[in-house]
Design an enzyme around this catalytic site. Structure first.
Site, short mmCIF file in Angstrom:
data_model
loop_
_atom_site.label_atom_id
_atom_site.label_comp_id
_atom_site.label_asym_id
_atom_site.label_seq_id
_atom_site.Cartn_x
_atom_site.Cartn_y
_atom_site.Cartn_z
N LYS A 43 0.84 -1.21 0.00
CA LYS A 43 0.00 0.00 0.00
C LYS A 43 0.87 1.25 0.00
O LYS A 43 0.49 2.29 -0.54
CB LYS A 43 -0.93 0.02 1.22
CG LYS A 43 -2.26 -0.60 0.96
CD LYS A 43 -2.34 -2.10 1.06
CE LYS A 43 -2.25 -2.92 -0.13
NZ LYS A 43 -2.37 -4.36 0.04
N GLY A 102 9.61 -22.25 15.50
CA GLY A 102 8.94 -23.09 16.49
C GLY A 102 8.25 -24.28 15.84
O GLY A 102 7.80 -24.23 14.70
N GLY A 137 -0.84 -13.86 -12.95
CA GLY A 137 -1.89 -13.94 -11.92
C GLY A 137 -2.52 -12.57 -11.72
O GLY A 137 -1.85 -11.63 -11.29
N GLY A 161 -4.95 -11.69 -9.55
CA GLY A 161 -5.70 -11.59 -8.29
C GLY A 161 -5.36 -10.27 -7.62
O GLY A 161 -4.89 -9.32 -8.27
N ILE A 195 -3.01 -9.39 -5.44
CA ILE A 195 -1.59 -8.99 -5.43
C ILE A 195 -1.16 -8.56 -6.83
O ILE A 195 -0.58 -7.49 -7.02
CB ILE A 195 -0.68 -10.13 -4.93
CG1 ILE A 195 -0.99 -10.44 -3.45
CG2 ILE A 195 0.79 -9.77 -5.09
CD1 ILE A 195 -0.09 -11.48 -2.81
N VAL A 217 0.47 -20.11 -18.88
CA VAL A 217 1.87 -19.73 -19.02
C VAL A 217 2.69 -21.01 -19.08
O VAL A 217 2.56 -21.87 -18.22
CB VAL A 217 2.32 -18.88 -17.81
CG1 VAL A 217 3.77 -18.44 -17.96
CG2 VAL A 217 1.42 -17.67 -17.66
N ASP A 222 -3.62 -17.26 7.83
CA ASP A 222 -3.44 -17.86 6.50
C ASP A 222 -3.18 -19.36 6.55
O ASP A 222 -3.28 -20.05 5.54
CB ASP A 222 -2.23 -17.23 5.79
CG ASP A 222 -2.48 -15.81 5.33
OD1 ASP A 222 -3.51 -15.24 5.71
OD2 ASP A 222 -1.62 -15.28 4.60
N HIS A 279 -22.73 15.87 3.44
CA HIS A 279 -22.59 16.41 2.08
C HIS A 279 -21.59 17.54 2.08
O HIS A 279 -21.66 18.41 2.96
CB HIS A 279 -23.95 16.93 1.60
CG HIS A 279 -23.88 17.59 0.26
ND1 HIS A 279 -23.79 16.86 -0.91
CD2 HIS A 279 -23.85 18.90 -0.10
CE1 HIS A 279 -23.73 17.70 -1.94
NE2 HIS A 279 -23.75 18.94 -1.47
P1 NAI Z 1 -5.19 -14.88 -5.61
O1 NAI Z 1 -5.54 -16.28 -5.36
O2 NAI Z 1 -6.06 -13.79 -5.16
O3 NAI Z 1 -5.00 -14.66 -7.19
C1 NAI Z 1 -4.14 -15.44 -7.96
C2 NAI Z 1 -4.56 -15.34 -9.39
O4 NAI Z 1 -3.62 -16.05 -10.17
C3 NAI Z 1 -5.91 -15.96 -9.66
O5 NAI Z 1 -6.68 -15.06 -10.40
C4 NAI Z 1 -5.57 -17.22 -10.44
O6 NAI Z 1 -6.57 -17.56 -11.38
C5 NAI Z 1 -4.29 -16.82 -11.15
N1 NAI Z 1 -3.40 -17.92 -11.50
C6 NAI Z 1 -3.09 -18.99 -10.75
N2 NAI Z 1 -2.19 -19.76 -11.41
C7 NAI Z 1 -1.92 -19.14 -12.59
C8 NAI Z 1 -1.07 -19.43 -13.69
N3 NAI Z 1 -0.28 -20.50 -13.69
N4 NAI Z 1 -1.05 -18.57 -14.73
C9 NAI Z 1 -1.84 -17.46 -14.73
N5 NAI Z 1 -2.65 -17.15 -13.72
C10 NAI Z 1 -2.69 -17.97 -12.65
O7 NAI Z 1 -3.71 -14.71 -5.06
P2 NAI Z 1 -2.77 -13.45 -4.87
O8 NAI Z 1 -3.21 -12.28 -5.67
O9 NAI Z 1 -1.39 -13.98 -5.07
O10 NAI Z 1 -2.99 -13.10 -3.34
C11 NAI Z 1 -2.75 -14.08 -2.34
C12 NAI Z 1 -3.62 -13.84 -1.14
O11 NAI Z 1 -3.28 -12.63 -0.53
C13 NAI Z 1 -5.07 -13.78 -1.53
O12 NAI Z 1 -5.69 -14.89 -0.98
C14 NAI Z 1 -5.58 -12.53 -0.93
O13 NAI Z 1 -6.54 -12.87 0.04
C15 NAI Z 1 -4.43 -11.92 -0.18
N6 NAI Z 1 -4.26 -10.52 -0.54
C16 NAI Z 1 -5.24 -9.62 -0.35
C17 NAI Z 1 -5.05 -8.31 -0.68
C18 NAI Z 1 -6.12 -7.34 -0.45
O14 NAI Z 1 -7.18 -7.72 -0.01
N7 NAI Z 1 -5.88 -6.06 -0.74
C19 NAI Z 1 -3.82 -7.82 -1.26
C20 NAI Z 1 -2.87 -8.86 -1.46
C21 NAI Z 1 -3.11 -10.13 -1.10
#
Ligand code: NAI
Length: 468
Positions: free
Chosen positions: A51, A114, A176, A178, A180, A233, A305, A447
Protein backbone atom coordinates in the site's frame (compact mmCIF):
# COMPACT_ATOMS: atom_id res chain seq x y z
CA UNK A 1 12.79 -27.22 32.74
CA UNK A 2 10.78 -25.60 29.94
CA UNK A 3 9.25 -22.25 30.85
CA UNK A 4 5.46 -22.53 31.07
CA UNK A 5 2.89 -20.00 29.76
CA UNK A 6 -0.89 -19.71 29.61
CA UNK A 7 -0.61 -19.30 25.85
CA UNK A 8 2.24 -20.01 23.42
CA UNK A 9 1.90 -18.66 19.90
CA UNK A 10 3.93 -19.93 16.95
CA UNK A 11 4.26 -17.08 14.45
CA UNK A 12 4.19 -13.33 15.09
CA UNK A 13 2.18 -12.08 12.09
CA UNK A 14 -1.27 -10.45 12.37
CA UNK A 15 -2.94 -13.69 13.60
CA UNK A 16 -0.17 -14.39 16.12
CA UNK A 17 0.42 -10.90 17.45
CA UNK A 18 -3.32 -10.20 17.76
CA UNK A 19 -3.64 -13.38 19.86
CA UNK A 20 -0.68 -12.28 21.99
CA UNK A 21 -1.76 -8.65 22.49
CA UNK A 22 -5.38 -9.53 23.24
CA UNK A 23 -4.38 -12.42 25.50
CA UNK A 24 -1.92 -10.26 27.43
CA UNK A 25 -4.55 -7.49 27.72
CA UNK A 26 -6.78 -10.10 29.38
CA UNK A 27 -4.04 -10.93 31.89
CA UNK A 28 -2.76 -14.17 30.35
CA UNK A 29 0.97 -14.96 30.26
CA UNK A 30 1.93 -15.22 26.60
CA UNK A 31 4.98 -16.26 24.59
CA UNK A 32 5.41 -15.69 20.85
CA UNK A 33 7.92 -17.73 18.86
CA UNK A 34 8.98 -15.83 15.71
CA UNK A 35 11.72 -16.87 13.26
CA UNK A 36 11.99 -13.50 11.51
CA UNK A 37 10.38 -10.26 12.68
CA UNK A 38 7.07 -9.77 14.49
CA UNK A 39 4.55 -8.17 12.16
CA UNK A 40 4.86 -11.03 9.70
CA UNK A 41 4.09 -10.98 6.00
CA UNK A 42 1.53 -8.18 6.35
CA UNK A 43 3.97 -5.69 7.85
CA UNK A 44 7.23 -6.68 6.16
CA UNK A 45 6.35 -8.29 2.81
CA UNK A 46 2.66 -7.69 2.19
CA UNK A 47 -0.13 -5.24 2.98
CA UNK A 48 1.86 -2.34 4.40
CA UNK A 49 4.70 -2.12 1.85
CA UNK A 50 2.33 -2.81 -1.07
CA UNK A 51 0.00 0.00 0.00
CA UNK A 52 2.94 2.32 0.60
CA UNK A 53 4.03 1.83 -3.02
CA UNK A 54 0.46 2.35 -4.22
CA UNK A 55 0.56 5.69 -2.41
CA UNK A 56 3.80 6.50 -4.24
CA UNK A 57 1.92 5.78 -7.47
CA UNK A 58 -0.95 7.99 -6.34
CA UNK A 59 1.46 10.86 -5.57
CA UNK A 60 2.94 10.47 -9.05
CA UNK A 61 -0.53 10.71 -10.62
CA UNK A 62 -1.39 13.77 -8.53
CA UNK A 63 1.74 15.59 -9.67
CA UNK A 64 1.05 14.61 -13.28
CA UNK A 65 -2.55 15.88 -12.97
CA UNK A 66 -1.70 19.06 -11.03
CA UNK A 67 -1.85 21.21 -14.20
CA UNK A 68 -5.61 20.62 -14.33
CA UNK A 69 -5.88 22.50 -11.03
CA UNK A 70 -3.70 25.32 -12.35
CA UNK A 71 -0.65 24.11 -10.44
CA UNK A 72 2.57 23.91 -12.40
CA UNK A 73 4.57 21.13 -10.79
CA UNK A 74 6.40 20.12 -13.97
CA UNK A 75 6.44 16.52 -15.13
CA UNK A 76 6.96 13.93 -12.41
CA UNK A 77 9.97 11.63 -12.43
CA UNK A 78 10.80 8.85 -9.98
CA UNK A 79 13.84 7.67 -8.04
CA UNK A 80 12.49 4.37 -6.76
CA UNK A 81 15.34 3.88 -4.29
CA UNK A 82 13.95 6.89 -2.38
CA UNK A 83 10.44 5.39 -2.55
CA UNK A 84 11.90 2.14 -1.23
CA UNK A 85 13.58 4.04 1.64
CA UNK A 86 10.32 5.77 2.57
CA UNK A 87 8.47 2.47 2.53
CA UNK A 88 11.09 0.98 4.84
CA UNK A 89 10.78 3.91 7.23
CA UNK A 90 7.02 3.37 7.50
CA UNK A 91 7.52 -0.39 8.03
CA UNK A 92 10.27 0.11 10.61
CA UNK A 93 8.23 2.63 12.57
CA UNK A 94 5.27 0.25 12.76
CA UNK A 95 7.60 -2.61 13.67
CA UNK A 96 9.17 -0.57 16.48
CA UNK A 97 5.70 0.34 17.71
CA UNK A 98 4.60 -3.30 17.73
CA UNK A 99 7.73 -4.62 19.48
CA UNK A 100 7.40 -1.85 22.09
CA UNK A 101 3.74 -2.63 22.68
CA UNK A 102 4.48 -6.35 23.06
CA UNK A 103 7.19 -5.56 25.63
CA UNK A 104 4.89 -3.28 27.59
CA UNK A 105 2.29 -6.05 27.68
CA UNK A 106 5.05 -8.36 29.07
CA UNK A 107 4.79 -10.75 26.14
CA UNK A 108 7.85 -13.02 25.90
CA UNK A 109 9.21 -13.08 22.34
CA UNK A 110 11.41 -16.06 21.49
CA UNK A 111 13.56 -15.83 18.35
CA UNK A 112 13.64 -18.99 16.24
CA UNK A 113 11.53 -21.43 14.28
CA UNK A 114 8.94 -23.09 16.49
CA UNK A 115 7.46 -26.58 16.13
CA UNK A 116 4.66 -28.14 18.15
CA UNK A 117 5.48 -31.30 20.07
CA UNK A 118 3.18 -33.60 22.07
CA UNK A 119 1.70 -32.30 25.33
CA UNK A 120 1.59 -28.67 24.11
CA UNK A 121 5.32 -28.26 24.10
CA UNK A 122 6.91 -25.88 21.63
CA UNK A 123 10.42 -26.68 20.41
CA UNK A 124 12.47 -23.79 19.07
CA UNK A 125 15.31 -24.53 16.66
CA UNK A 126 18.58 -23.91 18.42
CA UNK A 127 17.44 -25.94 21.40
CA UNK A 128 14.90 -23.86 23.29
CA UNK A 129 11.68 -25.35 24.59
CA UNK A 130 8.56 -24.00 26.26
CA UNK A 131 5.20 -25.37 27.26
CA UNK A 132 1.74 -23.88 27.59
CA UNK A 133 -1.83 -24.61 28.58
CA UNK A 134 -2.88 -23.47 25.11
CA UNK A 135 -0.92 -23.29 21.87
CA UNK A 136 -1.95 -21.15 18.90
CA UNK A 137 -0.49 -22.01 15.50
CA UNK A 138 -0.12 -18.85 13.41
CA UNK A 139 2.71 -19.67 11.01
CA UNK A 140 1.07 -17.91 8.04
CA UNK A 141 1.78 -18.44 4.37
CA UNK A 142 4.38 -17.92 1.64
CA UNK A 143 4.00 -17.09 -2.06
CA UNK A 144 3.12 -19.99 -4.35
CA UNK A 145 5.44 -20.44 -7.29
CA UNK A 146 4.91 -22.17 -10.64
CA UNK A 147 7.08 -24.84 -12.26
CA UNK A 148 9.51 -23.42 -14.79
CA UNK A 149 9.71 -20.07 -13.01
CA UNK A 150 12.57 -20.36 -10.52
CA UNK A 151 12.58 -17.26 -8.35
CA UNK A 152 15.96 -15.52 -8.66
CA UNK A 153 14.98 -12.14 -7.23
CA UNK A 154 16.30 -10.38 -10.35
CA UNK A 155 14.24 -11.49 -13.35
CA UNK A 156 11.66 -13.76 -11.68
CA UNK A 157 10.17 -12.39 -8.47
CA UNK A 158 7.34 -13.08 -6.07
CA UNK A 159 5.79 -10.38 -3.89
CA UNK A 160 8.60 -10.95 -1.35
CA UNK A 161 11.28 -9.74 -3.77
CA UNK A 162 9.11 -7.20 -5.60
CA UNK A 163 8.51 -5.24 -2.40
CA UNK A 164 12.27 -4.97 -1.80
CA UNK A 165 13.13 -3.59 -5.28
CA UNK A 166 15.47 -0.61 -5.52
CA UNK A 167 14.76 0.02 -9.23
CA UNK A 168 11.68 -0.50 -11.34
CA UNK A 169 11.95 -2.38 -14.64
CA UNK A 170 10.91 -0.77 -17.94
CA UNK A 171 8.68 -3.73 -18.84
CA UNK A 172 7.09 -6.47 -16.74
CA UNK A 173 4.80 -9.47 -16.93
CA UNK A 174 2.58 -10.13 -13.93
CA UNK A 175 1.44 -13.75 -13.77
CA UNK A 176 -1.89 -13.94 -11.92
CA UNK A 177 -4.52 -11.19 -11.90
CA UNK A 178 -5.70 -11.59 -8.29
CA UNK A 179 -5.40 -8.95 -5.57
CA UNK A 180 -1.59 -8.99 -5.43
CA UNK A 181 -1.06 -9.06 -9.20
CA UNK A 182 -3.51 -6.21 -9.80
CA UNK A 183 -2.06 -4.05 -7.00
CA UNK A 184 1.45 -4.48 -8.40
CA UNK A 185 0.30 -3.91 -11.99
CA UNK A 186 -1.52 -0.73 -10.91
CA UNK A 187 1.56 0.58 -9.06
CA UNK A 188 3.98 -0.16 -11.87
CA UNK A 189 1.77 1.22 -14.66
CA UNK A 190 1.31 4.54 -12.83
CA UNK A 191 5.08 4.77 -12.38
CA UNK A 192 5.77 4.29 -16.09
CA UNK A 193 6.37 0.53 -16.39
CA UNK A 194 4.84 -1.21 -19.41
CA UNK A 195 2.85 -4.04 -17.77
CA UNK A 196 1.14 -7.16 -19.12
CA UNK A 197 -1.07 -9.28 -16.86
CA UNK A 198 -1.36 -12.98 -17.74
CA UNK A 199 -4.36 -14.55 -16.00
CA UNK A 200 -5.41 -18.17 -16.36
CA UNK A 201 -9.12 -17.57 -15.68
CA UNK A 202 -11.50 -15.70 -18.03
CA UNK A 203 -11.27 -12.47 -15.97
CA UNK A 204 -8.96 -10.65 -13.56
CA UNK A 205 -10.05 -10.18 -9.94
CA UNK A 206 -12.10 -13.39 -10.25
CA UNK A 207 -13.50 -13.09 -6.70
CA UNK A 208 -15.05 -9.65 -7.36
CA UNK A 209 -18.44 -8.64 -8.68
CA UNK A 210 -18.35 -8.66 -12.49
CA UNK A 211 -19.25 -4.99 -13.00
CA UNK A 212 -16.75 -3.90 -10.37
CA UNK A 213 -13.96 -5.87 -12.04
CA UNK A 214 -14.96 -4.35 -15.40
CA UNK A 215 -14.37 -0.83 -14.06
CA UNK A 216 -10.85 -1.86 -12.99
CA UNK A 217 -10.22 -3.47 -16.38
CA UNK A 218 -11.28 -0.27 -18.21
CA UNK A 219 -9.06 1.89 -16.03
CA UNK A 220 -6.10 -0.50 -16.37
CA UNK A 221 -6.46 -0.55 -20.16
CA UNK A 222 -6.67 3.26 -20.29
CA UNK A 223 -3.41 3.39 -18.34
CA UNK A 224 -1.71 1.07 -20.81
CA UNK A 225 -1.89 -2.26 -18.95
CA UNK A 226 -2.26 -5.16 -21.36
CA UNK A 227 -4.59 -7.79 -19.87
CA UNK A 228 -4.51 -11.31 -21.33
CA UNK A 229 -7.05 -13.64 -19.75
CA UNK A 230 -7.66 -17.35 -20.21
CA UNK A 231 -3.97 -17.95 -20.92
CA UNK A 232 -1.72 -20.70 -19.64
CA UNK A 233 1.87 -19.73 -19.02
CA UNK A 234 4.22 -22.46 -20.25
CA UNK A 235 7.69 -21.22 -19.31
CA UNK A 236 10.35 -18.63 -20.02
CA UNK A 237 13.74 -18.33 -21.68
CA UNK A 238 16.15 -15.93 -19.97
CA UNK A 239 18.08 -13.58 -22.25
CA UNK A 240 21.00 -11.31 -21.55
CA UNK A 241 18.99 -8.91 -19.42
CA UNK A 242 15.34 -9.92 -19.21
CA UNK A 243 13.46 -13.01 -20.31
CA UNK A 244 10.98 -14.24 -22.92
CA UNK A 245 7.76 -15.61 -21.45
CA UNK A 246 5.78 -18.21 -23.41
CA UNK A 247 2.04 -18.45 -22.98
CA UNK A 248 -1.26 -19.25 -24.69
CA UNK A 249 -2.25 -22.13 -26.93
CA UNK A 250 -0.56 -20.68 -30.02
CA UNK A 251 2.82 -20.32 -28.39
CA UNK A 252 2.77 -16.54 -27.97
CA UNK A 253 5.81 -14.92 -26.39
CA UNK A 254 6.62 -11.66 -24.70
CA UNK A 255 10.09 -10.37 -23.86
CA UNK A 256 10.26 -8.31 -20.67
CA UNK A 257 12.75 -7.15 -18.02
CA UNK A 258 10.93 -8.79 -15.13
CA UNK A 259 8.31 -11.42 -14.29
CA UNK A 260 6.28 -11.08 -11.11
CA UNK A 261 4.59 -14.32 -10.04
CA UNK A 262 1.42 -13.68 -8.00
CA UNK A 263 -0.57 -16.90 -8.28
CA UNK A 264 -1.72 -17.20 -4.67
CA UNK A 265 -0.11 -18.21 -1.39
CA UNK A 266 0.41 -21.54 0.35
CA UNK A 267 0.26 -22.27 4.09
CA UNK A 268 3.58 -22.55 5.89
CA UNK A 269 2.87 -25.77 7.74
CA UNK A 270 6.11 -27.54 6.70
CA UNK A 271 8.00 -28.70 9.79
CA UNK A 272 5.45 -27.13 12.12
CA UNK A 273 4.18 -30.37 13.68
CA UNK A 274 6.45 -32.93 15.34
CA UNK A 275 5.69 -36.66 15.64
CA UNK A 276 2.94 -37.59 18.05
CA UNK A 277 0.90 -34.39 17.55
CA UNK A 278 -2.75 -34.91 16.60
CA UNK A 279 -3.24 -31.68 14.60
CA UNK A 280 -4.66 -32.50 11.16
CA UNK A 281 -3.34 -30.97 7.95
CA UNK A 282 -5.30 -31.20 4.68
CA UNK A 283 -3.88 -32.24 1.30
CA UNK A 284 -2.97 -28.61 0.45
CA UNK A 285 -1.08 -28.11 3.71
CA UNK A 286 -3.74 -26.11 5.59
CA UNK A 287 -4.24 -26.87 9.29
CA UNK A 288 -7.80 -28.08 9.81
CA UNK A 289 -9.87 -26.21 12.42
CA UNK A 290 -13.49 -26.14 13.48
CA UNK A 291 -15.52 -22.93 13.67
CA UNK A 292 -14.02 -22.22 17.11
CA UNK A 293 -10.56 -22.43 15.47
CA UNK A 294 -9.73 -25.59 17.44
CA UNK A 295 -7.45 -28.16 15.82
CA UNK A 296 -7.88 -31.88 16.39
CA UNK A 297 -5.37 -31.69 19.29
CA UNK A 298 -6.77 -30.68 22.70
CA UNK A 299 -5.81 -27.11 23.66
CA UNK A 300 -4.23 -26.33 20.28
CA UNK A 301 -5.80 -23.64 18.09
CA UNK A 302 -4.80 -22.24 14.69
CA UNK A 303 -5.49 -18.88 13.03
CA UNK A 304 -4.73 -16.84 9.93
CA UNK A 305 -3.44 -17.86 6.50
CA UNK A 306 -2.42 -21.26 7.87
CA UNK A 307 -5.92 -22.62 8.35
CA UNK A 308 -8.79 -24.18 6.51
CA UNK A 309 -12.19 -24.00 8.16
CA UNK A 310 -13.57 -26.57 5.77
CA UNK A 311 -16.88 -24.77 5.33
CA UNK A 312 -16.12 -21.94 2.91
CA UNK A 313 -13.08 -20.31 1.39
CA UNK A 314 -10.92 -18.97 4.20
CA UNK A 315 -9.75 -15.46 3.19
CA UNK A 316 -6.02 -14.85 3.60
CA UNK A 317 -6.45 -11.35 5.03
CA UNK A 318 -4.66 -9.69 7.95
CA UNK A 319 -7.91 -8.49 9.52
CA UNK A 320 -9.28 -12.03 9.45
CA UNK A 321 -6.18 -13.07 11.43
CA UNK A 322 -6.82 -10.26 13.93
CA UNK A 323 -10.40 -11.27 14.62
CA UNK A 324 -9.47 -14.95 14.84
CA UNK A 325 -6.77 -14.15 17.42
CA UNK A 326 -9.34 -12.30 19.52
CA UNK A 327 -11.80 -15.19 19.21
CA UNK A 328 -9.25 -17.78 20.32
CA UNK A 329 -8.44 -15.76 23.45
CA UNK A 330 -12.16 -15.41 24.26
CA UNK A 331 -12.65 -19.15 23.80
CA UNK A 332 -9.68 -19.84 26.10
CA UNK A 333 -11.24 -17.51 28.69
CA UNK A 334 -14.61 -19.28 28.36
CA UNK A 335 -16.31 -16.14 27.03
CA UNK A 336 -19.10 -16.29 24.42
CA UNK A 337 -17.89 -16.11 20.83
CA UNK A 338 -19.75 -15.58 17.57
CA UNK A 339 -17.72 -17.46 14.93
CA UNK A 340 -16.58 -15.40 11.93
CA UNK A 341 -18.91 -15.54 8.94
CA UNK A 342 -16.23 -15.75 6.26
CA UNK A 343 -18.70 -14.94 3.49
CA UNK A 344 -19.24 -11.49 5.01
CA UNK A 345 -15.76 -10.26 5.87
CA UNK A 346 -14.71 -6.93 4.37
CA UNK A 347 -12.39 -7.04 1.36
CA UNK A 348 -10.28 -4.12 0.23
CA UNK A 349 -8.09 -4.08 -2.88
CA UNK A 350 -5.97 -0.94 -3.13
CA UNK A 351 -5.53 -0.76 -6.89
CA UNK A 352 -6.31 2.48 -8.71
CA UNK A 353 -9.30 2.58 -8.75
CA UNK A 354 -9.81 0.93 -5.36
CA UNK A 355 -12.17 -2.00 -4.80
CA UNK A 356 -14.04 -2.72 -1.56
CA UNK A 357 -16.82 -5.12 -0.78
CA UNK A 358 -18.65 -7.12 1.86
CA UNK A 359 -21.20 -9.87 1.35
CA UNK A 360 -22.51 -11.52 -1.77
CA UNK A 361 -21.92 -10.28 -5.30
CA UNK A 362 -24.90 -10.28 -7.68
CA UNK A 363 -23.70 -13.52 -9.31
CA UNK A 364 -23.04 -15.23 -5.96
CA UNK A 365 -26.44 -14.18 -4.58
CA UNK A 366 -28.25 -15.53 -7.65
CA UNK A 367 -26.18 -18.75 -7.56
CA UNK A 368 -27.12 -19.17 -3.89
CA UNK A 369 -30.80 -19.09 -4.92
CA UNK A 370 -31.72 -15.58 -3.74
CA UNK A 371 -34.17 -13.45 -5.66
CA UNK A 372 -32.48 -10.10 -5.66
CA UNK A 373 -33.07 -6.42 -6.32
CA UNK A 374 -29.93 -4.62 -7.43
CA UNK A 375 -29.12 -0.93 -7.80
CA UNK A 376 -25.92 0.82 -8.71
CA UNK A 377 -24.89 4.43 -8.77
CA UNK A 378 -21.80 5.92 -10.40
CA UNK A 379 -19.28 8.27 -8.79
CA UNK A 380 -19.52 10.39 -11.94
CA UNK A 381 -22.51 12.28 -10.48
CA UNK A 382 -20.92 12.84 -7.07
CA UNK A 383 -19.67 16.32 -6.20
CA UNK A 384 -16.73 15.23 -4.04
CA UNK A 385 -15.54 12.74 -6.68
CA UNK A 386 -15.55 15.47 -9.34
CA UNK A 387 -13.69 17.81 -6.98
CA UNK A 388 -11.05 15.11 -6.45
CA UNK A 389 -10.89 14.53 -10.19
CA UNK A 390 -11.50 10.82 -9.61
CA UNK A 391 -15.00 10.10 -10.81
CA UNK A 392 -14.59 6.61 -12.28
CA UNK A 393 -16.36 3.81 -10.42
CA UNK A 394 -19.65 2.88 -8.85
CA UNK A 395 -21.41 1.48 -5.82
CA UNK A 396 -23.61 -1.56 -6.26
CA UNK A 397 -25.97 -2.83 -3.58
CA UNK A 398 -27.56 -6.27 -3.72
CA UNK A 399 -30.70 -6.77 -1.63
CA UNK A 400 -32.94 -9.77 -1.14
CA UNK A 401 -36.41 -9.36 -2.64
CA UNK A 402 -38.96 -9.42 0.19
CA UNK A 403 -42.47 -10.93 0.17
CA UNK A 404 -43.91 -7.76 -1.41
CA UNK A 405 -41.34 -7.83 -4.20
CA UNK A 406 -39.41 -4.87 -2.72
CA UNK A 407 -35.75 -4.67 -1.78
CA UNK A 408 -35.36 -6.10 1.75
CA UNK A 409 -32.25 -7.31 3.57
CA UNK A 410 -28.95 -6.08 2.20
CA UNK A 411 -26.91 -9.09 1.06
CA UNK A 412 -23.87 -7.40 -0.40
CA UNK A 413 -22.27 -4.05 -1.15
CA UNK A 414 -19.63 -3.79 -3.88
CA UNK A 415 -17.72 -0.61 -4.53
CA UNK A 416 -15.07 0.55 -6.96
CA UNK A 417 -13.75 4.09 -7.09
CA UNK A 418 -12.04 6.80 -5.04
CA UNK A 419 -11.22 5.89 -1.42
CA UNK A 420 -13.82 3.10 -1.34
CA UNK A 421 -11.59 1.13 1.04
CA UNK A 422 -12.26 3.89 3.58
CA UNK A 423 -15.98 3.96 2.76
CA UNK A 424 -16.68 0.27 3.29
CA UNK A 425 -17.37 0.60 7.05
CA UNK A 426 -21.06 1.36 6.92
CA UNK A 427 -21.64 -1.13 4.10
CA UNK A 428 -19.92 -3.83 6.17
CA UNK A 429 -22.11 -2.90 9.13
CA UNK A 430 -25.26 -3.11 7.02
CA UNK A 431 -24.36 -6.53 5.59
CA UNK A 432 -23.30 -8.06 8.91
CA UNK A 433 -26.19 -6.52 10.83
CA UNK A 434 -28.49 -8.01 8.19
CA UNK A 435 -30.01 -4.56 7.95
CA UNK A 436 -32.78 -3.81 5.49
CA UNK A 437 -32.76 -1.24 2.73
CA UNK A 438 -35.44 0.80 4.56
CA UNK A 439 -33.31 0.92 7.73
CA UNK A 440 -30.09 1.94 5.99
CA UNK A 441 -31.88 4.49 3.80
CA UNK A 442 -32.42 6.52 6.98
CA UNK A 443 -28.67 6.96 7.59
CA UNK A 444 -27.63 10.57 7.01
CA UNK A 445 -24.67 10.93 4.65
CA UNK A 446 -22.73 14.14 5.14
CA UNK A 447 -22.59 16.41 2.08
CA UNK A 448 -20.45 16.66 0.08
CA UNK A 449 -18.82 13.25 0.64
CA UNK A 450 -18.04 10.22 -1.48
CA UNK A 451 -20.24 8.13 0.83
CA UNK A 452 -23.32 9.86 -0.57
CA UNK A 453 -23.10 7.41 -3.47
CA UNK A 454 -23.75 4.50 -1.10
CA UNK A 455 -26.60 6.45 0.54
CA UNK A 456 -28.11 7.27 -2.85
CA UNK A 457 -27.92 3.66 -4.04
CA UNK A 458 -29.74 2.42 -0.93
CA UNK A 459 -32.31 5.20 -1.19
CA UNK A 460 -32.97 4.23 -4.81
CA UNK A 461 -33.58 0.65 -3.63
CA UNK A 462 -36.49 1.89 -1.50
CA UNK A 463 -38.17 2.82 -4.78
CA UNK A 464 -37.52 6.57 -4.56
CA UNK A 465 -34.03 7.93 -5.10
CA UNK A 466 -33.02 11.57 -4.77
CA UNK A 467 -30.77 11.80 -7.81
CA UNK A 468 -31.17 8.45 -9.52
P1 NAI B 1 -5.19 -14.88 -5.61
O1 NAI B 1 -5.54 -16.28 -5.36
O2 NAI B 1 -6.06 -13.79 -5.16
O3 NAI B 1 -5.00 -14.66 -7.19
C1 NAI B 1 -4.14 -15.44 -7.96
C2 NAI B 1 -4.56 -15.34 -9.39
O4 NAI B 1 -3.62 -16.05 -10.17
C3 NAI B 1 -5.91 -15.96 -9.66
O5 NAI B 1 -6.68 -15.06 -10.40
C4 NAI B 1 -5.57 -17.22 -10.44
O6 NAI B 1 -6.57 -17.56 -11.38
C5 NAI B 1 -4.29 -16.82 -11.15
N1 NAI B 1 -3.40 -17.92 -11.50
C6 NAI B 1 -3.09 -18.99 -10.75
N2 NAI B 1 -2.19 -19.76 -11.41
C7 NAI B 1 -1.92 -19.14 -12.59
C8 NAI B 1 -1.07 -19.43 -13.69
N3 NAI B 1 -0.28 -20.50 -13.69
N4 NAI B 1 -1.05 -18.57 -14.73
C9 NAI B 1 -1.84 -17.46 -14.73
N5 NAI B 1 -2.65 -17.15 -13.72
C10 NAI B 1 -2.69 -17.97 -12.65
O7 NAI B 1 -3.71 -14.71 -5.06
P2 NAI B 1 -2.77 -13.45 -4.87
O8 NAI B 1 -3.21 -12.28 -5.67
O9 NAI B 1 -1.39 -13.98 -5.07
O10 NAI B 1 -2.99 -13.10 -3.34
C11 NAI B 1 -2.75 -14.08 -2.34
C12 NAI B 1 -3.62 -13.84 -1.14
O11 NAI B 1 -3.28 -12.63 -0.53
C13 NAI B 1 -5.07 -13.78 -1.53
O12 NAI B 1 -5.69 -14.89 -0.98
C14 NAI B 1 -5.58 -12.53 -0.93
O13 NAI B 1 -6.54 -12.87 0.04
C15 NAI B 1 -4.43 -11.92 -0.18
N6 NAI B 1 -4.26 -10.52 -0.54
C16 NAI B 1 -5.24 -9.62 -0.35
C17 NAI B 1 -5.05 -8.31 -0.68
C18 NAI B 1 -6.12 -7.34 -0.45
O14 NAI B 1 -7.18 -7.72 -0.01
N7 NAI B 1 -5.88 -6.06 -0.74
C19 NAI B 1 -3.82 -7.82 -1.26
C20 NAI B 1 -2.87 -8.86 -1.46
C21 NAI B 1 -3.11 -10.13 -1.10
Amino acid sequence: MAEHFDVAVIGGGPGGYATALYGAAAGLSVAVVEMDKVGGTCLHRGCIPAKEFLETASMFRHVADAKEFGIDAGSPGIDFSISQGRKQKVVDQLWKGLTGLMKRRRITTVAGRGALGPGRTVHVDGGGELSADHVVLAAGSVPRTIPGFEVDGRVVLTSDEFLALERLPATAVVIGGGAIGCEFASTMADLGVKVTILEALPKILPGCDREVAEVVVRSFKKRGIDIRTGVAVSGHTPGETGTTVSFGGEGETLTVDMVVVSVGRRPLSDGLLLDGVGVEVDERGFVRVDQWLRTAEEGVFAVGDLISTGTSVHPALAHVGFVEGIQVVKTILGEPVVPVDYAKVPWCIYTHPEVAFAGLSEEAATDAGYEVVVKKDPFAGNGRALILGEAEGLVKVIAEKDGAGRAGTILGVHMVGPWVTEQLGQAYLAVNWEATVDEVAQFIQPHPTLSEVFGETVLALTGRGLHS
